[in-house]
Design a protein around this motif. Sequence first.
Motif, short mmCIF file in Angstrom:
data_model
loop_
_atom_site.label_atom_id
_atom_site.label_comp_id
_atom_site.label_asym_id
_atom_site.label_seq_id
_atom_site.Cartn_x
_atom_site.Cartn_y
_atom_site.Cartn_z
N VAL A 41 83.72 41.17 9.92
CA VAL A 41 84.25 41.52 11.36
C VAL A 41 83.88 43.00 11.51
N GLY A 42 83.14 43.25 12.40
CA GLY A 42 82.61 44.79 12.57
C GLY A 42 83.70 45.45 12.90
N LYS A 43 83.76 46.93 12.72
CA LYS A 43 84.58 47.70 12.92
C LYS A 43 84.04 48.96 13.65
N SER A 44 83.41 48.79 14.89
CA SER A 44 82.94 50.06 15.49
C SER A 44 83.72 50.61 16.54
N VAL A 45 83.59 51.92 16.59
CA VAL A 45 84.46 52.34 17.84
C VAL A 45 83.70 53.24 18.51
N ASP A 46 83.97 53.10 19.87
CA ASP A 46 83.24 53.51 20.82
C ASP A 46 83.49 55.14 20.98
N THR A 47 82.53 55.97 20.67
CA THR A 47 82.76 57.30 20.60
C THR A 47 82.64 57.96 22.06
N GLY A 48 82.08 57.33 22.92
CA GLY A 48 81.51 57.93 23.91
C GLY A 48 80.41 58.86 24.27
N HIS A 49 79.46 58.70 22.98
CA HIS A 49 78.20 59.52 22.62
C HIS A 49 77.25 59.05 23.99
N THR A 50 76.66 59.98 24.24
CA THR A 50 75.67 59.93 25.43
C THR A 50 74.14 60.53 24.84
N GLY A 51 73.23 59.96 25.02
CA GLY A 51 71.91 60.61 24.93
C GLY A 51 71.50 60.13 23.40
N PRO A 52 70.33 60.42 22.91
CA PRO A 52 69.72 59.92 21.85
C PRO A 52 70.51 59.96 20.64
N ASP A 53 70.26 58.95 19.56
CA ASP A 53 71.02 59.13 18.35
C ASP A 53 69.89 59.20 17.33
N LEU A 54 70.55 59.52 15.96
CA LEU A 54 69.66 59.79 15.03
C LEU A 54 68.33 58.58 15.02
N LEU A 55 68.63 57.41 14.88
CA LEU A 55 67.37 56.42 14.85
C LEU A 55 66.35 56.79 16.06
N ASP A 56 66.93 57.19 17.29
CA ASP A 56 65.97 57.47 18.25
C ASP A 56 65.17 58.66 18.01
N LEU A 57 65.68 59.61 17.32
CA LEU A 57 64.86 60.72 17.02
C LEU A 57 63.94 60.63 15.83
N LEU A 58 64.60 59.80 14.73
CA LEU A 58 63.63 59.25 13.80
C LEU A 58 62.16 58.54 14.31
N ARG A 59 62.51 57.64 15.12
CA ARG A 59 61.28 56.68 15.79
C ARG A 59 60.39 57.71 16.46
N ASP A 60 60.76 58.54 17.06
CA ASP A 60 59.85 59.57 17.71
C ASP A 60 58.92 60.34 16.75
N GLN A 61 59.52 60.80 15.65
CA GLN A 61 58.64 61.60 14.44
C GLN A 61 57.95 60.66 13.69
N GLU A 62 58.12 59.18 13.25
CA GLU A 62 57.62 58.62 12.48
C GLU A 62 56.49 57.69 13.26
N PRO A 63 55.47 57.57 12.58
CA PRO A 63 54.25 56.69 13.08
C PRO A 63 54.90 55.42 13.21
N ASP A 64 53.90 54.59 13.95
CA ASP A 64 54.35 53.11 14.32
C ASP A 64 54.25 52.50 12.82
N ASP A 65 55.19 51.72 12.39
CA ASP A 65 55.11 50.95 11.32
C ASP A 65 54.40 49.56 11.23
N HIS A 66 53.36 49.45 10.79
CA HIS A 66 52.60 48.14 11.14
C HIS A 66 52.26 48.05 9.52
N CYS A 67 52.02 46.64 9.32
CA CYS A 67 51.32 46.06 7.87
C CYS A 67 49.70 46.00 8.02
N ASP A 68 49.24 47.20 7.25
CA ASP A 68 47.86 47.14 7.30
C ASP A 68 47.12 46.64 5.83
#
Length: 72
Positions: A41-68
């Motif tokens: 059972v998930g235990k997440s709390v809504d913190t009211g955060h707005t804007g980008p989170d850490l995963l959004d910031l990492l996605r912008d800096q890392e190149p597209d992950d693809h299998c070459d």
Amino acid sequence: MGRVIDRPVPMRKCPRCGHLARADKMVKGFGRDCATQLGLVGKSVDTGHTGPDLLDLLRDQEPDDHCDGWDR
């Protein structure tokens, strides 16, 4: 209008603790308390955060992950 007759809810034993639990309230076959203790059972709390989170910031800096195929 006719009366609505409530049907009894079937009870099942929790495989972890052995207590009877309502079948419609079980989570993946476990009673509610055991499911919470097992992390089902998930235990997440809504913190009211707005804007980008850490995963959004990492996605912008890392190149597209693809299998070459170079790492196989």
